[in-house]
Design a protein around this motif. Structure first.
Motif, PDB file in Angstrom:
ATOM      1  N   SER A 141       0.819  -1.205   0.000  1.00 31.56           N
ATOM      2  CA  SER A 141       0.000   0.000   0.000  1.00 31.56           C
ATOM      3  C   SER A 141       0.857   1.261   0.000  1.00 31.56           C
ATOM      4  O   SER A 141       1.953   1.296   0.575  1.00 31.56           O
ATOM      5  N   ASP A 159       0.228   3.639   1.707  1.00 32.94           N
ATOM      6  CA  ASP A 159       0.225   4.084   3.095  1.00 32.94           C
ATOM      7  C   ASP A 159       1.019   3.173   4.015  1.00 32.94           C
ATOM      8  O   ASP A 159       1.002   3.373   5.234  1.00 32.94           O
ATOM      9  N   ASN A 160       1.718   2.178   3.443  1.00 31.94           N
ATOM     10  CA  ASN A 160       2.546   1.311   4.267  1.00 31.94           C
ATOM     11  C   ASN A 160       3.761   2.103   4.732  1.00 31.94           C
ATOM     12  O   ASN A 160       4.388   2.821   3.947  1.00 31.94           O
ATOM     13  N   ASP A 220       0.767   2.734  -4.670  1.00 34.33           N
ATOM     14  CA  ASP A 220       0.624   1.283  -4.515  1.00 34.33           C
ATOM     15  C   ASP A 220       1.612   0.564  -5.432  1.00 34.33           C
ATOM     16  O   ASP A 220       1.790   0.944  -6.600  1.00 34.33           O
ATOM     17  N   THR A 242       2.451  -3.137  -7.067  1.00 40.68           N
ATOM     18  CA  THR A 242       1.832  -4.443  -7.313  1.00 40.68           C
ATOM     19  C   THR A 242       2.828  -5.522  -7.714  1.00 40.68           C
ATOM     20  O   THR A 242       2.478  -6.693  -7.721  1.00 40.68           O
ATOM     21  N   GLY A 298      -0.410  -3.764   3.919  1.00 41.74           N
ATOM     22  CA  GLY A 298      -1.466  -2.785   3.706  1.00 41.74           C
ATOM     23  C   GLY A 298      -1.215  -1.490   4.451  1.00 41.74           C
ATOM     24  O   GLY A 298      -0.115  -1.250   4.991  1.00 41.74           O
ATOM     25  N   PRO A 299      -2.221  -0.662   4.479  1.00 43.31           N
ATOM     26  CA  PRO A 299      -2.091   0.628   5.178  1.00 43.31           C
ATOM     27  C   PRO A 299      -1.725   0.424   6.642  1.00 43.31           C
ATOM     28  O   PRO A 299      -2.134  -0.548   7.270  1.00 43.31           O
TER      29      PRO A 299
END
Length: 993
Positions: free
Chosen positions: A445, A447-448, A456, A458, A523-524
């Motif tokens: 993410s 926001d990680n 993001d 992928t 993830g976040p």
């Protein structure tokens, strides 16, 4: 009795017609040599009782023998050693007993009681039949049944069938030095393709299989004492050879011909029948130790055997322990690196690197270094060969027992049981993570907390070197129990048999990744604030090696477990007898019935079943069972015999009907013909139709996920815009792709037609020499296939299977789906050659030479009716890339054996011709060099302590390295055809009491 008197009586008895069956022991191991009682050979007969001593005589002389086991079993025997005629040996064995012997046919010796030298001495004929003295001089219509050979249910002594059968006898097994059956069968010329063994680490499971004619292991039927047994426990499609204790093996018979008419399903390529020891007397203690020149692959075997006879039966029991240490890929030059470009190979290193490899939204790629990132270079790849085992360590403990009991002279019972426990431990490279190519894609993410790119991500690739190496542990237990009643009633030989076998197996893959936890950890931050807050530990997947700390490892690391079993229960009944006289002699018939219950189950743990791991194989459970009922009939019809008896013509025929509860029925016929032209030339030919029922795994396998090796045509720029399925240039750094396979309950049986024709020549001008050549042709249709490579090729080149091939917006493969379907065809043809020569005994000893070779003229394989056939003869395609393995045009072995008094020596040469392969990632072809190794063994039997024997051997004396196979995923070689170990020495010490 003088020699002339014996010859006169032999000629008289040869004129008799023999019809009434006798109960006793008959051994029929065809050597292709025309042995006679007057021919000499070197004998070593050391059995303490007469019954096994006579059996040893039969094996060493090449003569079939029948005798009253109930009389001979408890008579002590004297040891015999030296170069003698068969008549001299028999006279010595029967001296001071109430038994005598006669030659009743050209190669059949009958031993009889002197108290019953005529039918009148044995009272009436009815009394004779009730007492069954086995053989009565002067009694006409006496017929002695022989033993069964693989490929026939009819008992006949000294009968060479229309189909060639190779026999690996106990002395040959001992001289090979092999400590597993997989190791022993590896060099058989007719064996090619994708046989499994502990030489296969990544992709293996500690089991071993055999593949005749290069066809899959499921096309070769493996029997134990002529009976079916359960397959490998993890829903396997063939019998695990590692579940058969070699110490208990008497011999192995290999029928290289279709045999569905005799045995039913699976015998398309042939039959491997493992005959276990039965007649053993005394106590044997044996120990074996071996090691490579490099100091690895330490191997030890310890065995105890005990056999005894009593008034109405016998008992044999053996236990053994086997332990094999590993070879690591890094410890051999050919396998120490996955990059073989300097030797004309390819770079098969992985793009999942210890330092994170990141594809940015603009499609540029960078790799973590220090505190920052730099552009990816061509050498930024991971060499997994530094970590992997090439030969898997294995331990095996086994217990085997059998026995017999005579209820009467007409009925005898046999039982056998075995228990084998094995464990194998493979080491694999640390787990790789490909975020964009998992079953459920992973996203780092924006926001990680560890993501410095602000968007993001992928496609992140990372080798988790912070984790311990992956370990794959395979454990199995195999139990087999069989009970057989055999007897004679009104001239019919009959038997009833019940057999039960079960193979249980577990596989544990440790130090892999919990995919659900990793998904949350990437993830976040709001969804993964720490172990103390919400139980989630954020993971730094984007950093250099070492950025994943111990807490992150503990959060992600899991093990995946799968367990399973296969079970087989069978009941069978067979009857056989001679029917009537034809111009060429008596005709014989056998008929029988068999009913089997088969079941299998493969159960993954919850994580594997929910595709919840990375680094392991995720799959759904497999479960299935079925019932099979079969009827068969077989006959031998001797149509003609010359007045001299040296020439004859006979026809063999068989038919089997099989009814399966899950896919239907099948009828398989077989015809064979034998034409004997004088005493020296035998012509033989067979035609057979065969079938292979789809396995329970092929029918009912749940969806199974793996990272398969696939050559994607869209990685080559010249194909983009040219091939309809290639819209963009795919990432060429990847060679493994997510693939999902599964079963298909609608599968039909594979079918085949096979034809063979050949000759056996024993030239009279060279006593002891035999030569044979046999042509074979196998046409196989409706082959079950689940080729992901085929699906990808068809999609790229013709736009087919759009729903089965998923690509991302950049043209990269993300998923390939390939379920089992009946689409394939194969056609295999070639020639088997063999010779045997036993030189007359001399003062310097006895010398025998033997050799065999298989030439494969054509191996046409077609994956789909719409595609063309490809000739695979002389090629190699690794199983990891869905190839059929090494299919050399020539494969052969030559051996010399020397014996003199207490000394014995052997020299074996194994040869595999060169093979072509395609260098991965290219259209370039290269040649895998031919390979030849020499094995030596020397043994001595001591006279100081009777029964003590010592031998020493060296395999691969010249230290010939396995040739480079650029497309060989396992260690850059064809591990199923060649050996990585190099020079290997061993010694064995045994003491028999």
């Amino acid at each position: 009795m003088s020699s002339s008197e014996r010859q006169a009586k032999s000629r008289a008895f040869a004129r008799l017609r023999h019809r009434i069956a006798a109960v006793g022991v008959a051994l029929c191991l065809s050597t292709g040599l025309k042995a006679s009682p007057e021919s000499s050979a070197h004998f070593v007969i050391d059995a303490p009782q007469l019954s096994p001593a006579l059996i040893q005589f039969s094996r060493q002389s090449g003569l079939s023998i029948v005798f009253p086991d109930h009389l001979a079993r408890n008579i002590e025997s004297r040891p015999i050693q030296g170069t003698l005629s068969s008549a001299e040996v028999l006279d010595r064995l029967l001296e001071d007993t109430d038994l005598d012997w006669e030659l009743i046919e050209s190669r059949i010796i009958a031993v009889y009681s002197k108290d019953c030298e005529s039918s009148r001495d044995c009272a009436s004929a009815a009394d004779t039949i009730s007492r069954y003295p086995v053989y009565v001089p002067g009694l006409e219509e006496t017929y002695v049944y022989g033993s069964q050979m693989t490929g026939s249910r009819i008992r006949r002594p000294g009968y060479e069938s229309a189909a060639p059968v190779d026999v690996l006898s106990a002395p040959e097994i001992e001289l090979s030095g092999a400590q597993t059956l997989g190791e022993l069968l590896k060099f058989v010329p007719a064996v090619a393709g994708n046989s499994l063994s502990t030489a296969i680490s990544n992709g293996g499971d500690g089991t071993a299989s055999v593949t005749l004619r290069g066809l899959p292991a499921s096309n070769t039927l493996v029997l134990i004492n002529g009976r079916r047994v359960a397959n490998d426990g993890l829903a396997g499609e063939s019998v695990d050879l590692n579940s058969i204790p070699p110490a208990a093996v008497e011999r192995i018979e290999i029928l290289k011909d279709g045999a569905s008419a005799i045995y039913g399903s699976d015998a398309i390529a042939g039959v491997v029948n493992v005959i276990m020891k039965r007649d053993f007397y005394g106590l044997l203690a044996e120990t074996f130790y071996g090691q490579t020149q490099e100091g690895d692959l330490d191997t030890q075997t310890h065995t105890l055997q005990y056999g005894t006879g009593f008034n109405r039966g016998s008992l044999f029991i053996t236990g053994s322990y086997y332990k094999q240490d590993p070879i690591f890929s890094r410890d051999r030059r050919v396998s120490r690196s996955a990059d073989t470009r300097d030797r004309g190979g390819a770079d098969q290193r992985s793009s999942a690197t210890p330092n994170a490899r990141v594809v940015l939204p603009d499609r540029s790629a960078v790799i973590a270094e220090g505190q920052g990132y730099r552009p990816i270079g061509s050498n930024d790849l991971f060499d997994f060969a530094d970590f992997t085992t090439a030969v898997v360590p294995l331990e095996r403990s086994s217990l085997f027992a059998n026995g017999s009991f005579d209820f009467s002279d007409q009925v005898v019972a046999f039982f056998d049981m075995s228990f084998v426990d094995t464990s194998a431990n493979a080491t694999l490279a640390p787990t790789p993570v490909f975020t964009g190519f998992e079953q459920t894609p992973l996203v780092v993410s924006a926001d990680n907390r560890f993501n410095p790119f602000g968007s993001d991500l992928t496609d992140v690739r990372r080798r988790l070197v912070e984790f311990p190496d992956r370990r794959q542990r395979n454990e199995s237990t195999t139990t087999r129990v069989g009970l057989t009643l055999e007897g004679l009633a009104a001239d019919w030989n009959w038997d009833l048999s019940v057999n039960w076998s079960r193979s249980e197996a577990t596989e544990t893959l440790s130090n892999i990744v919990n995919a659900d936890r990793l998904r949350r950890a990437l993830g976040p931050d709001a969804d993964c604030q720490g172990a103390d807050v919400d139980g989630c530990v954020p993971v730094d997947l984007l950093g250099p090696a070492g950025s994943i700390d111990a807490a992150q490892v503990d959060f992600l690391r899991v093990s995946g477990d799968v367990s399973g079993y296969t079970r087989l229960t069978s009941f069978s009944s067979n009857v056989s007898r001679s029917l009537f006289e034809l111009p060429g002699g008596r005709s014989d018939i056998a008929v029988g019935f068999e009913h089997r219950l088969e079941a299998t189950s493969k159960r993954p743990d919850a994580l594997l079943a929910s595709t919840g791991t990375i680094g392991g194989t995720n799959f759904e459970a497999t479960r299935g069972d079925r019932r099979i009922s079969e009827l068969y009939a077989e006959t031998i019809l001797p149509l003609w015999k010359s007045t001299t008896g040296y020439s004859s013509l006979s026809v063999e025929a068989a038919l089997r009907f099989s009814d399966y509860s899950d896919f239907g029925d099948n009828t398989a016929p077989k015809l064979g013909a034998r034409l004997q032209l004088g005493p020296s030339v035998l012509l033989r030919s067979t035609y057979a139709e065969g079938f292979r029922a789809p396995s329970l795994n092929e029918l009912y396998e749940g969806a199974s996920e793996s990272q398969a090796f696939i050559d994607d045509p869209c990685t080559r720029p010249e194909n983009v815009g040219t091939l309809p399925g290639c819209s963009a240039v795919a990432d060429s750094s990847r060679n493994q792709f997510l693939t999902v396979t599964g079963g298909n309950p609608e599968l039909e049986a594979e079918t085949s037609e096979s034809f063979s024709a050949g000759f056996l020549w024993t030239p009279g001008i060279i006593t002891g020499l035999s030569l044979s050549a046999d042509y074979f042709n196998i046409d196989q249709d409706n082959v079950v296939s689940s080729s992901a490579q085929f699906v990808v090729n068809q999609n790229a080149r013709f736009g087919r299977f759009e729903e089965n091939v998923i690509r991302d917006e950049n043209g990269n493969l993300t998923l390939v789906q390939a379920t089992n379907v009946n689409v394939g065809q194969r056609k295999v043809k070639g020639v088997d050659l063999a010779f045997n020569y036993q030189a007359p005994g001399r003062s310097w000893g006895k010398l025998s030479l033997s050799g065999s070779a298989t030439y494969l003229d054509e191996y046409l394989a077609r994956l789909d009716a719409s595609s063309g056939a490809v000739d695979l003869a002389g090629t190699f395609g690794d199983e990891a890339s869905e190839g059929l393995g090494g299919i050399p045009r020539w494969k052969g072995q030559v051996g010399a054996r020397w014996e003199r008094e207490r000394w014995q020596a052997s020299w074996e040469i194994h040869f595999v011709s060169d093979m072509r392969e395609i260098v991965p990632g290219t259209e370039r072809h290269r040649t895998i060099d031919n390979w030849m190794v020499h094995d030596l063994q020397l043994g001595y039997t001591f006279d100081v302590l009777e029964g003590l024997r010592w031998s020493v051997g060296v395999d691969n004396v010249l230290d010939e390295a396995a040739p480079l196979a650029a497309s060989g995923f396992n260690d850059n070689i064809d591990g199923r055809t060649h050996e990585l170990k190099g020079r290997y020495w061993y010694t064995k010490l045994s003491q028999r009491f």
